[in-house]
Every structure is written in C-alpha cells, then in structure tokens.
Design an enzyme around this catalytic site. Structure first.
Site, PDB file in Angstrom:
ATOM      1  N   GLN A 190       0.797  -1.222   0.000  1.00  0.00           N
ATOM      2  CA  GLN A 190       0.000   0.000   0.000  1.00  0.00           C
ATOM      3  C   GLN A 190       0.830   1.271   0.000  1.00  0.00           C
ATOM      4  O   GLN A 190       0.271   2.359   0.062  1.00  0.00           O
ATOM      5  CB  GLN A 190      -0.912  -0.009   1.231  1.00  0.00           C
ATOM      6  CG  GLN A 190      -1.842  -1.203   1.271  1.00  0.00           C
ATOM      7  CD  GLN A 190      -2.516  -1.376   2.620  1.00  0.00           C
ATOM      8  OE1 GLN A 190      -2.399  -0.549   3.516  1.00  0.00           O
ATOM      9  NE2 GLN A 190      -3.230  -2.477   2.776  1.00  0.00           N
ATOM     10  N   HIS A 226      -0.983   0.146   5.744  1.00  0.00           N
ATOM     11  CA  HIS A 226      -1.553   1.194   6.592  1.00  0.00           C
ATOM     12  C   HIS A 226      -0.616   2.390   6.811  1.00  0.00           C
ATOM     13  O   HIS A 226      -0.228   2.707   7.921  1.00  0.00           O
ATOM     14  CB  HIS A 226      -1.970   0.606   7.949  1.00  0.00           C
ATOM     15  CG  HIS A 226      -3.017  -0.462   7.837  1.00  0.00           C
ATOM     16  ND1 HIS A 226      -3.630  -1.017   8.929  1.00  0.00           N
ATOM     17  CD2 HIS A 226      -3.557  -1.094   6.755  1.00  0.00           C
ATOM     18  CE1 HIS A 226      -4.493  -1.933   8.539  1.00  0.00           C
ATOM     19  NE2 HIS A 226      -4.460  -1.986   7.211  1.00  0.00           N
ATOM     20  N   GLU A 278     -15.666   3.215   8.415  1.00  0.00           N
ATOM     21  CA  GLU A 278     -16.273   4.284   9.207  1.00  0.00           C
ATOM     22  C   GLU A 278     -16.227   5.641   8.520  1.00  0.00           C
ATOM     23  O   GLU A 278     -15.278   5.966   7.797  1.00  0.00           O
ATOM     24  CB  GLU A 278     -15.557   4.425  10.554  1.00  0.00           C
ATOM     25  CG  GLU A 278     -15.691   3.221  11.460  1.00  0.00           C
ATOM     26  CD  GLU A 278     -14.972   3.410  12.784  1.00  0.00           C
ATOM     27  OE1 GLU A 278     -15.094   2.526  13.652  1.00  0.00           O
ATOM     28  OE2 GLU A 278     -14.296   4.459  12.963  1.00  0.00           O
ATOM     29  N   TYR A 311      -9.709 -10.653  10.161  1.00  0.00           N
ATOM     30  CA  TYR A 311      -9.604 -11.313   8.868  1.00  0.00           C
ATOM     31  C   TYR A 311      -9.446 -12.821   9.027  1.00  0.00           C
ATOM     32  O   TYR A 311      -9.991 -13.598   8.254  1.00  0.00           O
ATOM     33  CB  TYR A 311      -8.401 -10.757   8.092  1.00  0.00           C
ATOM     34  CG  TYR A 311      -8.601  -9.354   7.573  1.00  0.00           C
ATOM     35  CD1 TYR A 311      -9.543  -9.086   6.594  1.00  0.00           C
ATOM     36  CD2 TYR A 311      -7.841  -8.300   8.051  1.00  0.00           C
ATOM     37  CE1 TYR A 311      -9.731  -7.803   6.094  1.00  0.00           C
ATOM     38  CE2 TYR A 311      -7.998  -7.011   7.563  1.00  0.00           C
ATOM     39  CZ  TYR A 311      -8.955  -6.771   6.593  1.00  0.00           C
ATOM     40  OH  TYR A 311      -9.139  -5.500   6.120  1.00  0.00           O
TER      41      TYR A 311
END
Length: 381
Positions: free
Chosen positions: A81, A143, A246, A267
């Site tokens: 990421q 992240h 969210e 997960y």
C-alpha cells in the site's frame, strides 16, 4: 450510537455520466489543483503528473527523485500500500510555490509515512525538504494513511495509519494497539505548522507521555479526509477490518476508539476485533459500513454545477467501485445515502475549481473521470 449503513442492495442507485479527462495513470493516488487550474496527480510508483488545459503532460515532473528512490528501494508500491500518496499545495501557493506530499519511506523491515514539501515552478520541483517523519518505524507495507488537509488557520492535518494487521507487531504486541498510544504517531491524525513545527495549541501539547503533534487518536487507516468550510468541521473515512468501515467527524483531542471499540471483525477468524462497538470516552462514528466498501477519498461538495449535491459528502470506494453520496442535516447526522456506480476502484474524489466532481481510479492504467448526474429522458407528452 453509530448508524449502520443499509445493505448496499437496498440503497438507491443514481445513474451517472462519466467523462474520461485523462488516462494512462499508473495507480494514481491523490490530486490537487493549483490556482491557475493546473492539476497535479500523484502516482504510487513515485511520479508526479501534470494535467494542463485538459491534457496530461507525457513526462513526469522532475524533482521527485527522493520519493522514487526511497520507495523503489524495496518496491513497497508494487506489492502493498506504500508509495507516493497525497498532495496538497500551500494555501498561499501563489506567493511561495510550496507543494506538500506524503509518501512511504524505508525498507521492508523499517518504514513509515513522511511528509515533504518542495517548490514547484510550473515545470519541476526544487528545494525538497522533509518536514515530518512518523516517530515509530514499522515492518511490512500496510496502513500508511495518509491524506493531507489544510485548515483555515494555515495548519496541516496528516492522517497516519496504525501500522498494519496481525501478525505485524511492535513492542511485543499487535502494532494496531499503537493507535491508543498517545506517544506514537501510528493510528493518529497529526497537526503541523507549514514548516513541520508543532502548533502550540495542539490538544496534547504539554501532556506527559504524549506526542505534541497528535491531534486525534484511535484511527485504523484514514484514506479520506476533508474540511467543510461552511460548517467548519473535519470529516474522515477510514478502513475497517473485514467490515466496519467508518465515517467520522474528527475533533481535536478526540479518541475514535480503534481497536478498543469497533464494528470490525478479524480477517483470520471472523470474530469481533473489539469487545464492544461503543464505550464511554470514545467518539462513535457517524456511519459504519458493515459490508466493506474500502473507503478512499472524500469530498464535501460545495459547487454550483449540481445544486442537489450541495453540502453532501462523497465517499470513494475501492471494493465498492463507486461513490457513496451522503446527505447530512445541520448537526452532521447522515440522513440519506445513495450509490453512484463508477465501475472501477475509486482511490480519490475531489471537487474541482470548476464546480465539477472528479475521481481517480486505482488501476494499472488509471483514469481521471468527471462525474455528473445522468441526463434523464424527457417525459412523453
């Protein structure tokens, strides 16, 4: 109490007309307009692209080499990421020429989010300067966050991810617990002056065991951050774990709960991450999507091209491959939700200076799309 989003199959769908403005972008991540209408677009592999007068310059902007070198050293962008992430011109760009970027820096075993600024002269970046480094290194490529938003007082908000999912660990425990550690930047929104120094009115300044850059805490991985200038409030969207995405209304000093309270599930096992979905001392989200949309990109529409969208939030969805349009009341409660299908992973959504809505698609050959409501056929007479 957080409001759970209805099942996506039960949401109204708004047909849209999509116009391709640019294509051939490699995993574009963030975009920002300059005062003259030039659009800057980041590509995760470490390139900065320019769209001028509706045409994409074929060559990347020179001067981004420090990002490209840092990222390519371990190919974080290729398998995870990381990479070159968000971009935000200084509010007084016309005077100083500063452009700010966030990016992943480091190796597979020790990396983190950084923010740098450089002067853009219309052709190249120069005077590269790192103004912020996350204070805890992590392993892996998950992240990083990381959106950039300017507040009216000239300070910069930066969202920082919690560091990753189990089994990624730090200090002998799951790294995600760093989101509750006020001394760590992981799982936070930080607030900086434009030179990277700490504003003296940050909520944790002077508090023992806390880092003064922290503005809010208890976040998993915010990839949508936007300021509403009409109501003077900050909105964020963040990824849940196996559901539990969210929408949050962010306030200075607030703790948004992750991973102590959450609607997310593990997960590996499907069991709840947290023992509760709400608890005293934590701020509940304004919306929770139990069916994963993977939110990335967030815009508050204030344009005049589509009057019915005025004041609405637009949430990009990677897994959902579209936008969610959220209607709000005066207190920021969600009173309506609909789906705008895009048909590709949406990485970013912004309102342009022309009052139009634009999205970036997260693809090997990504696109910049203009989004408008579909024209309805005239009623038969």
């Amino acid at each position: 109490m957080a409001l759970l989003s209805p099942d996506p199959a039960g949401l109204p769908v708004e047909p849209v007309m999509l116009t391709t403005v640019a294509k051939g972008l490699e995993h574009p991540w963030g975009m920002a307009w300059l005062p003259d209408g030039t659009l800057l677009i980041t590509e995760r592999p470490g390139r900065l692209r320019i769209l001028r007068s509706g045409r994409l310059d074929p060559a990347p902007v020179p001067g981004v080499a420090p990002v490209a070198a840092d990222v390519k050293a371990d190919q974080l962008f290729a398998s995870s990421q990381g990479g070159l992430l968000d971009i935000a011109p200084h509010p007084r760009f016309s005077e100083n020429g500063w452009v700010y970027v966030s990016y992943a820096h480091g190796s597979r075993d020790a990396n983190g989010t950084r923010v740098a600024r450089a002067r853009f002269d219309g052709r190249a970046l120069r005077d590269w300067e790192v103004i912020f480094r996350v204070n805890r290194s992590k392993s892996g490529g998950q992240h990083f966050g990381s959106r950039l938003v300017w507040l009216p007082d000239g300070t910069l908000l930066v969202s920082i991810g919690d560091g990753g999912n189990p089994p990624v660990s730090l200090d002998g425990d799951w790294i995600r617990l760093q989101a509750q550690n006020p001394a760590s930047h992981l799982g936070k929104v930080v607030r900086l002056n434009d030179d990277g120094s700490i504003p003296p009115d940050n909520p944790l300044v002077g508090k023992k065991g806390a880092d003064p850059a922290v503005w809010s805490l208890g976040h998993r991985n915010i990839q949508g951050l936007a300021y509403d200038p009409v109501h003077q409030r900050v909105w964020a969207t963040e990824h849940g774990s196996r559901g539990g995405d969210e929408l949050n209304l962010i306030r200075a000093g607030a703790n948004h709960g992750w991973p102590v309270v959450s609607h997310s599930r593990e997960y590996s096992s499907g069991q709840p991450v947290a023992g509760s979905t709400s608890a005293p001392g934590f701020i509940d989200p304004r919306r929770v999507w139990m069916a994963t949309i993977a939110p990335s990109g967030l815009a508050v529409y204030q344009g005049d091209r589509v009057p019915q969208w005025q004041g609405n939030l637009f949430v990009g969805g990677l897994v959902a491959q579209g936008l969610r349009r959220l209607q709000l009341d005066g207190q920021g409660a969600v009173i309506g939700e609909s789906v705008l299908p895009i048909g590709a992973r949406v990485r970013d959504v912004r309102q342009g200076p022309d009052g139009e809505l634009y999205v970036l698609t997260d693809e090997p050959r990504g696109r910049l799309l203009r989004v408008r409501p579909a024209e309805r056929p005239a009623a038969a007479s």
